[in-house]
Design a protein around this motif. Structure first.
Motif, PDB file in Angstrom:
ATOM      1  N   GLY A   1     -34.423   5.045  -8.918  1.00 28.87           N
ATOM      2  CA  GLY A   1     -35.575   4.766  -9.775  1.00 28.87           C
ATOM      3  C   GLY A   1     -35.280   5.227 -11.194  1.00 28.87           C
ATOM      4  O   GLY A   1     -34.539   6.193 -11.390  1.00 28.87           O
TER       5      GLY A   1
ATOM      6  N   TYR B   1     -41.417   0.608 -18.198  1.00 29.33           N
ATOM      7  CA  TYR B   1     -40.566   1.792 -18.366  1.00 29.33           C
ATOM      8  C   TYR B   1     -39.775   1.765 -19.677  1.00 29.33           C
ATOM      9  O   TYR B   1     -39.168   2.775 -20.051  1.00 29.33           O
TER      10      TYR B   1
ATOM     11  N   TRP C   1     -49.647  -2.649 -10.806  1.00 28.83           N
ATOM     12  CA  TRP C   1     -50.919  -2.098 -10.302  1.00 28.83           C
ATOM     13  C   TRP C   1     -51.893  -3.262 -10.157  1.00 28.83           C
ATOM     14  O   TRP C   1     -51.863  -4.184 -10.976  1.00 28.83           O
TER      15      TRP C   1
ATOM     16  N   ASN D   1     -48.947  -0.443  -5.411  1.00 23.93           N
ATOM     17  CA  ASN D   1     -50.248   0.222  -5.503  1.00 23.93           C
ATOM     18  C   ASN D   1     -51.395  -0.662  -5.005  1.00 23.93           C
ATOM     19  O   ASN D   1     -52.531  -0.533  -5.469  1.00 23.93           O
TER      20      ASN D   1
ATOM     21  N   GLN E   1     -45.155  -1.234  -2.876  1.00 22.46           N
ATOM     22  CA  GLN E   1     -44.579   0.038  -3.335  1.00 22.46           C
ATOM     23  C   GLN E   1     -45.725   1.009  -3.635  1.00 22.46           C
ATOM     24  O   GLN E   1     -46.544   0.745  -4.512  1.00 22.46           O
TER      25      GLN E   1
ATOM     26  N   GLY F   1     -41.826  14.038  -4.597  1.00 24.91           N
ATOM     27  CA  GLY F   1     -43.053  14.806  -4.814  1.00 24.91           C
ATOM     28  C   GLY F   1     -42.940  15.699  -6.041  1.00 24.91           C
ATOM     29  O   GLY F   1     -42.069  15.518  -6.898  1.00 24.91           O
ATOM     30  N   ARG F   2     -43.851  16.653  -6.127  1.00 28.25           N
ATOM     31  CA  ARG F   2     -43.788  17.623  -7.237  1.00 28.25           C
ATOM     32  C   ARG F   2     -43.883  19.014  -6.627  1.00 28.25           C
ATOM     33  O   ARG F   2     -44.929  19.371  -6.070  1.00 28.25           O
TER      34      ARG F   2
ATOM     35  N   ARG G   1     -26.867  14.778  -9.683  1.00 29.97           N
ATOM     36  CA  ARG G   1     -27.973  14.642  -8.720  1.00 29.97           C
ATOM     37  C   ARG G   1     -28.082  13.208  -8.212  1.00 29.97           C
ATOM     38  O   ARG G   1     -28.464  12.987  -7.058  1.00 29.97           O
TER      39      ARG G   1
ATOM     40  N   GLU H   1     -25.713  13.230  -5.524  1.00 29.60           N
ATOM     41  CA  GLU H   1     -26.257  14.015  -4.387  1.00 29.60           C
ATOM     42  C   GLU H   1     -27.282  13.185  -3.611  1.00 29.60           C
ATOM     43  O   GLU H   1     -27.275  13.154  -2.376  1.00 29.60           O
TER      44      GLU H   1
END
Ligand SMILES: NC(=O)c1ccc[n+]([C@@H]2O[C@H](COP(=O)([O-])OP(=O)(O)OC[C@H]3O[C@@H](n4cnc5c(N)ncnc54)[C@H](OP(=O)(O)O)[C@@H]3O)[C@@H](O)[C@H]2O)c1
Length: 288
Positions: free
Chosen positions: A22, A52, A115, A146, A167, A197-198, A241, A244
């Motif tokens: 993403g 974006y 959306w 959404n 999505q 997540g956060r 990352r 990863e």
């Protein structure tokens, strides 16, 4: 276990790599470098959006990777999304042309309504434009983001065409069992947005499972999505990352581990949405 290139077959017969990258909130330069890093790591699916502001750099990264012989265009699965302000039949088709110009592509593999924005009441006409774009070949697969049952009912009733994907926000703490079951009953594949997540990567359950497998918390959470058949595209601005997050083929979770992570839905310190509720969300310039 899922290799980065493993695919899911959509309801229109096309396939989508289950794991992607993403690029929301990445600067254009970061979108370029992360896309290159992802392709180098074996990722073949990139999820961007008109909203974006980095379609051009994703497209440049794709073109450069192809020019350097790393992949062919056909190896890649590129998704973009229609921004809310461009909803409506004619505006949507015009906006797809702009996205394709930005990306430097003649088609996207998946085009999504970003959306529904139910209160603007343009999503049915917009979906009709998506059906046209698919017929034109400018969007190979078409889907939504959404969306919830009421708006899904309406677009399908108006066109007879079921979206290939929906999505939605999904991560430990918001596993969205109901909307996932609704998607599945309609033959719609579910994609997870904000999959990491956060703060949840520091949850003790996830840290414990990561230690058991000798992997990182992010890799555990990515496997939680993959092992449930979800399509997932974590984002990172850091190439190490990105690599990863692509390196998750060497292990899988037990059913008990999947269940323990899903139970974070009931942990008040970590549960709930981090993004907007789609039933209320209105982003972008109101339409005339
Ligand atoms: N349809 C929609 O409405 C919608 C909404 C939101 C997102 N999305 C899509 O879903 C994609 C993913 O969601 P997201 O961008 O919200 O967030 P995400 O992928 O869930 O998480 C990104 C965050 O996690 C960090 N991160 C990434 N890999 C990590 C690792 N291995 N270890 C520790 N931290 C790590 C990143 O920081 P660093 O960059 O510093 O590594 C960044 O802060 C988006 O990029 C977009 O394509 C769609």
């Amino acid at each position: 276990m899922t290799a980065p290139t493993d695919t899911i077959t959509l309801n229109d017969g096309h396939t989508i790599p289950q794991l992607g990258l993403g690029v929301w909130e990445l600067t254009p330069e970061e979108a370029y470098s992360s896309t290159r890093a992802a392709i180098a790591a074996g990722i073949r699916h990139i999820d961007t959006a008109a909203g974006y502001g980095n379609e051009a750099e994703v497209g440049r990264a794709v073109a450069d990777a192809v020019a350097d012989g790393e992949v062919t265009r056909d190896d890649l699965f590129i998704t973009t999304k229609l921004w809310n302000a461009d909803q409506g039949y004619d505006d949507a088709l015009e906006a797809l042309g702009v996205s394709l110009d930005n990306l430097g592509l003649d088609h996207v593999d998946l085009w999504l309504i970003h959306w529904p924005v139910e209160k603007w009441d343009r999503y049915v006409d917009t979906w009709k434009a998506f059906v046209t774009a698919r017929e034109e070949g400018r969007a190979r697969s078409i889907g939504v983001s959404n969306f919830y049952p009421e708006v899904l009912d309406e677009i399908v009733r108006a066109t007879g065409v079921t979206p290939a994907v929906n999505q939605i926000e999904i991560h430990p703490g918001l596993s969205q069992q109901e909307q996932r079951a609704d998607n599945q009953a309609r033959g719609i594949a579910t994609e997870s947005w904000s999959p990491l997540g956060r703060g949840v990567l520091g949850h003790p359950v996830i840290e414990k499972i990561a230690a058991e497998h000798g992997v990182t918390p992010a890799q555990v959470v990515i496997r939680w999505h993959l092992d449930q058949g979800l399509i997932v595209f974590p984002r990172s601005r850091r190439p190490e990352r990105v690599a990863e997050n692509a390196d998750v083929a060497g292990f899988s979770l037990t059913p008990d581990q999947v269940e323990a992570i899903t139970a974070i839905d009931d942990d008040p310190d970590y549960s709930g949405r981090i993004g907007a509720d789609p039933r209320d969300a209105v982003f972008g310039t109101p339409l005339a």
